[in-house]
Design an enzyme around this catalytic site. Structure first.
Site, PDB file in Angstrom:
ATOM      1  N   LYS A 113      61.456  20.240  43.948  1.00 56.82           N
ATOM      2  CA  LYS A 113      60.911  21.440  43.290  1.00 56.82           C
ATOM      3  C   LYS A 113      60.119  21.400  42.117  1.00 56.82           C
ATOM      4  O   LYS A 113      59.035  22.057  42.279  1.00 56.82           O
ATOM      5  CB  LYS A 113      61.944  22.392  43.576  1.00 56.82           C
ATOM      6  CG  LYS A 113      62.377  22.916  44.840  1.00 56.82           C
ATOM      7  CD  LYS A 113      63.582  23.742  45.085  1.00 56.82           C
ATOM      8  CE  LYS A 113      64.016  24.042  46.426  1.00 56.82           C
ATOM      9  NZ  LYS A 113      65.404  24.809  46.517  1.00 56.82           N
ATOM     10  N   LYS A 193      55.583  17.673  55.841  1.00 60.44           N
ATOM     11  CA  LYS A 193      56.639  18.510  56.159  1.00 60.44           C
ATOM     12  C   LYS A 193      56.228  20.130  56.262  1.00 60.44           C
ATOM     13  O   LYS A 193      55.624  20.451  55.001  1.00 60.44           O
ATOM     14  CB  LYS A 193      57.988  18.464  55.341  1.00 60.44           C
ATOM     15  CG  LYS A 193      59.071  19.082  55.554  1.00 60.44           C
ATOM     16  CD  LYS A 193      59.955  19.252  54.238  1.00 60.44           C
ATOM     17  CE  LYS A 193      61.162  20.505  54.640  1.00 60.44           C
ATOM     18  NZ  LYS A 193      61.189  21.313  53.676  1.00 60.44           N
ATOM     19  N   LYS A 196      56.705  26.570  52.791  1.00 60.40           N
ATOM     20  CA  LYS A 196      56.314  27.545  52.255  1.00 60.40           C
ATOM     21  C   LYS A 196      55.434  27.101  51.006  1.00 60.40           C
ATOM     22  O   LYS A 196      54.613  27.461  50.608  1.00 60.40           O
ATOM     23  CB  LYS A 196      57.241  28.481  51.713  1.00 60.40           C
ATOM     24  CG  LYS A 196      58.003  29.130  52.676  1.00 60.40           C
ATOM     25  CD  LYS A 196      58.782  30.186  52.032  1.00 60.40           C
ATOM     26  CE  LYS A 196      60.206  29.760  51.596  1.00 60.40           C
ATOM     27  NZ  LYS A 196      61.285  29.582  52.635  1.00 60.40           N
TER      28      LYS A 196
END
Ligand code: ADP
Ligand code: TRP
Length: 323
Positions: A113, A193, A196
């Site tokens: 992230k 993948k 969002k």
């Protein structure tokens, strides 16, 4: 023997996409019949990457609508918002005192992230501890999730074992992940993948022109229309495989291999399959959207049930830890 407790959660940090559907939601809906099921909207988790109250509230409503439209039935399971159970943050604190920093530093999802541009805040770093509390506070046996959540479930298992070792054997259940390997990773329109975080996703409730545009934009190679194609390496075919039954899959695979079947044809096929699969859910969502109060009420009532269960688990832990 009493029923197993099944639990899973999903972050309300945007509209849900077909990666979420095949990797998580479809299993959640199917499994609500199988045990004593808890499904929740992980709004505290979303705060680690979203600092806009209006948006968080809207996404919470959206995800709840999506789940209800897709078949989540509040009479069959406990469906609620994470923040309606304050015992979760209480347990998360206690688990945090048992979690070695070195364990958190191994967190793959934190690193991913941050690499993807999210702010490296402490909430993001300790995200797996809150997730462990989510799981352990209801004494969950089984956690149905996508493959990317494997490590977080491992952390939850480690923390449950550690708390039991230190404070008493029967305090927490050590949970098991339940991962549908066959759809382990759903590819996005660019072949990575579907997520969002990348602009490569197809929303479940997208329709008409915007949906068509997304499907038509799926990345393919430049093999000419007449030439034979390899279905195994094609993103469009990978997505078709998720929607089609075995016969249709074989039929389309044969067309790929024979040549004369273009990626445009395959994309049209995929568009039809998406529309067919979600037609009923789309109509149901439109109906539910007219009754927002009912939707918030579902979460409120689920929250009450979840809180009662969490309190039962939390009491002996408070006693054992001496707080
Ligand atoms: P995103 O990557 O879009 O932020 P989340 O991390 O919120 O998605 O994932 C929610 C759930 O959906 C998780 O259980 C995750 O494993 C599953 N999931 C997300 N993307 C995919 C994908 N591309 N393929 C399979 N499962 C996925
Ligand atoms: N981390 C999960 C995800 O990104 C969401 C989540 C939060 C969760 N708490 C959980 C999943 C507990 C399963 C169990 O999808």
């Amino acid at each position: 023997m009493s029923k197993k407790t099944i639990l899973s959660g999903i972050q309300p940090s945007g509209r849900l996409h077909i990666g979420n559907y095949f990797g998580a939601i479809r299993q959640h809906i199917a499994m609500q019949e199988e045990g004593d099921s808890f499904y929740f909207i992980a709004n505290y988790h979303s705060l680690t990457s979203l600092s806009d109250g209006k948006k968080l509230k809207q996404f919470t409503l959206d995800v709840t609508l999506d789940y209800l439209a897709l078949g989540m039935d509040p009479d069959k399971c406990t469906f609620f918002a994470q923040s309606d159970v304050p015992q979760v943050t209480e347990l998360a604190w206690i688990l945090g005192t048992l979690a070695p920093v070195s364990m958190m530093e191994k967190g793959v999802s934190y690193k991913d992230k941050v690499a993807a541009g999210l702010s490296p805040n402490i909430g993001l770093f300790t995200y797996p501890i809150l997730q462990a509390a989510d799981i352990l506070i209801y004494c969950s046996h089984l956690v149905p999730v996508g493959a990317d959540q494997k490590q977080n479930i491992e952390f939850s298992r480690d923390l449950a074992q550690k708390l039991n070792r230190i404070y008493g054997d029967d305090l927490l259940i050590v949970p098991e992940p339940h991962i549908l390997e066959s759809v382990a990773v759903v590819p996005g329109t660019d072949g990575r993948k579907m997520s969002k975080s990348y602009d490569n996703y197809i929303e479940i409730f997208e329709e008409g022109k915007p949906l068509k545009k997304k499907v038509m934009s799926i990345l393919t190679d430049t093999t000419p229309l007449e030439a034979p194609k390899d279905p195994a390496t094609c993103n469009v075919f990978k997505l078709i495989s998720l929607f089609a039954d075995e016969n249709l899959k074989e039929e389309i695979s044969d067309k790929y291999k024979a040549g004369g079947y273009g990626y445009g044809h395959a994309k049209k096929e995929l568009l039809g399959l998406i529309n067919e699969r979600f037609a009923e859910a789309r109509e149901k969502r439109k109906e539910l959207e007219k009754n927002e109060d009912y939707v918030w009420d579902v979460l409120r009532q689920g929250g009450q049930k979840a809180r009662a269960r969490a309190e039962e688990i939390m009491q002996p832990i408070r006693e054992a830890t001496g707080v």
